[in-house]
Enzyme design. Structure first.
Site, mmCIF file in Angstrom:
data_model
loop_
_atom_site.group_PDB
_atom_site.id
_atom_site.type_symbol
_atom_site.label_atom_id
_atom_site.label_comp_id
_atom_site.label_asym_id
_atom_site.label_seq_id
_atom_site.Cartn_x
_atom_site.Cartn_y
_atom_site.Cartn_z
ATOM 1 N N GLU A 190 -89.954 131.469 -1.429
ATOM 2 C CA GLU A 190 -90.499 130.771 -0.253
ATOM 3 C C GLU A 190 -89.414 130.285 0.692
ATOM 4 O OE1 GLU A 190 -93.637 130.886 -3.276
ATOM 5 O OE2 GLU A 190 -91.526 130.230 -3.343
ATOM 6 N N HIS A 246 -104.640 126.720 -0.932
ATOM 7 C CA HIS A 246 -104.993 126.032 -2.182
ATOM 8 C C HIS A 246 -104.600 124.560 -2.124
ATOM 9 C CE1 HIS A 246 -105.531 129.797 -4.899
ATOM 10 N NE2 HIS A 246 -105.836 130.063 -3.646
ATOM 11 N N ASP A 262 -106.473 124.425 -11.620
ATOM 12 C CA ASP A 262 -105.044 124.700 -11.514
ATOM 13 C C ASP A 262 -104.196 123.474 -11.858
ATOM 14 O OD1 ASP A 262 -105.653 127.233 -10.801
ATOM 15 O OD2 ASP A 262 -104.863 127.123 -8.765
#
Length: 329
Positions: free
Chosen positions: A71, A122, A130
């Site tokens: 990222e 998310h 999660d």
């Protein structure tokens, strides 16, 4: 008297209301942008399916860049593209982007006012099973504090598509926040969307409380407003989809008129929408305020419904907060 100011889904309060993840709207909007603008490109960190970038990659393979689980590198590459005439969209889970690459976003994107659009997926407690490590609850705060950054949190999938389209026309960094869970479609395909301008979704005569929310949890604010209406307590529900720049004019006008506020967000109450509203009101019209959101704690694994209930963010908690705010006013 009840007034639905804007175009609302006529089946909003039915058990059969259509539900769709807001991330789907991002995927649709990105493909639409790809068809309209050859300068739009997309980058992803090995999550094309989850972030709904896969359709863009399939339709425009020469404008898609898979950077892998990196990222930080994705942000830096996008920053270069953004100052070179391209309109890059970078996508990952919000805990990774802007979570893991915050410094690269700050130094390479925001500092240079690079024309990059950051899609954080998310986000919020509703990611559910999660668990805490993947439930981004701090991203609004960390992004809105960054200079040059616009922060948009769509209320549903339709608005997510419009927000994605709009982001391409905003020069400079934009943070877009999306959810994984299917949530009710609140708006329609005809509902207008203007970044920086709050939407009045619900308004009664003689309102006693002002709800200000962002993201799909605004649906729960609407359910709370309906419940209060049954109890002969009027209210206004503002969809503050753009957290930065905040629509201070609309917020202050309604706060002055009504006299108390309840903010509703799927985020930490510290530094998020609630903090932004409090900053504005303390400056222009000090107003009693109650905060619905995560109360300085991490989440855990569970169903979205159970988590919202446990962390006091469901309809009953919003109604109770409204009554506390009214009492304080």
């Amino acid at each position: 008297m009840l007034n639905h100011r804007l175009y609302l889904n006529q089946r909003l309060f039915d058990s059969s209301v259509e539900q769709q993840p807001s991330r789907d709207g991002f995927g649709d909007g990105l493909v639409e942008l790809g068809r309209k603008n050859p300068h739009v490109v997309a980058l992803c960190a090995d999550l094309v399916e989850s972030t709904r970038v896969e359709p863009f990659a399939r339709h425009f393979p020469d404008r898609f860049f898979e950077v892998g689980v990196a990222e930080q590198n994705m942000a830096a590459v996008a920053a270069g593209l953004g100052v070179s005439g391209k309109i890059p969209f970078i996508a990952s889970y919000a805990t990774f982007s802007p979570g893991r690459n915050w410094e690269q976003i700050r130094t390479t994107i925001s500092y240079n006012n690079s024309n990059v659009k950051i899609a954080g997926h998310h986000a919020g407690i509703s990611v559910g099973p999660d668990g805490a490590t993947h439930q981004a609850l701090e991203d609004i705060a960390t992004m809105r504090v960054m200079a040059n950054m616009t922060v948009i949190v769509p209320v549903d999938a339709h608005q997510a598509r419009l927000a994605t389209l709009s982001a391409a026309h905003i020069w400079g960094p934009v943070y877009l926040r999306f959810t994984r869970e299917k949530t009710p479609i609140i708006t329609t395909l005809k509902t207008p969307f203007v970044p920086g301008h709050a939407q009045v979704l619900w308004e009664t005569t003689a309102p006693k409380v002002l709800f200000v929310g962002c993201g799909p949890i605004v649906y729960h604010a609407l359910l709370a407003a309906r419940e209060l209406y049954k109890q002969k307590i009027g209210s206004v529900v503002l969809n503050m989809h753009t957290v930065k720049p905040l629509d201070q004019k609309t917020l202050v006008a309604y706060a002055k008129k009504i006299g108390c506020v309840v903010t509703v967000e799927e985020h930490q109450i510290i530094g998020g929408l609630g903090g932004a509203v409090a900053e504005c009101l303390s400056r222009y019209t000090p107003t009693p305020q109650e905060f619905i959101g995560m109360q300085d704690t991490f989440g855990e694994s569970g169903t979205p419904y159970d988590l919202l209930k446990k962390y006091h963010m469901d309809v009953f908690d919003i109604v109770a907060a409204a009554k506390r705010a009214i009492k304080r006013a």
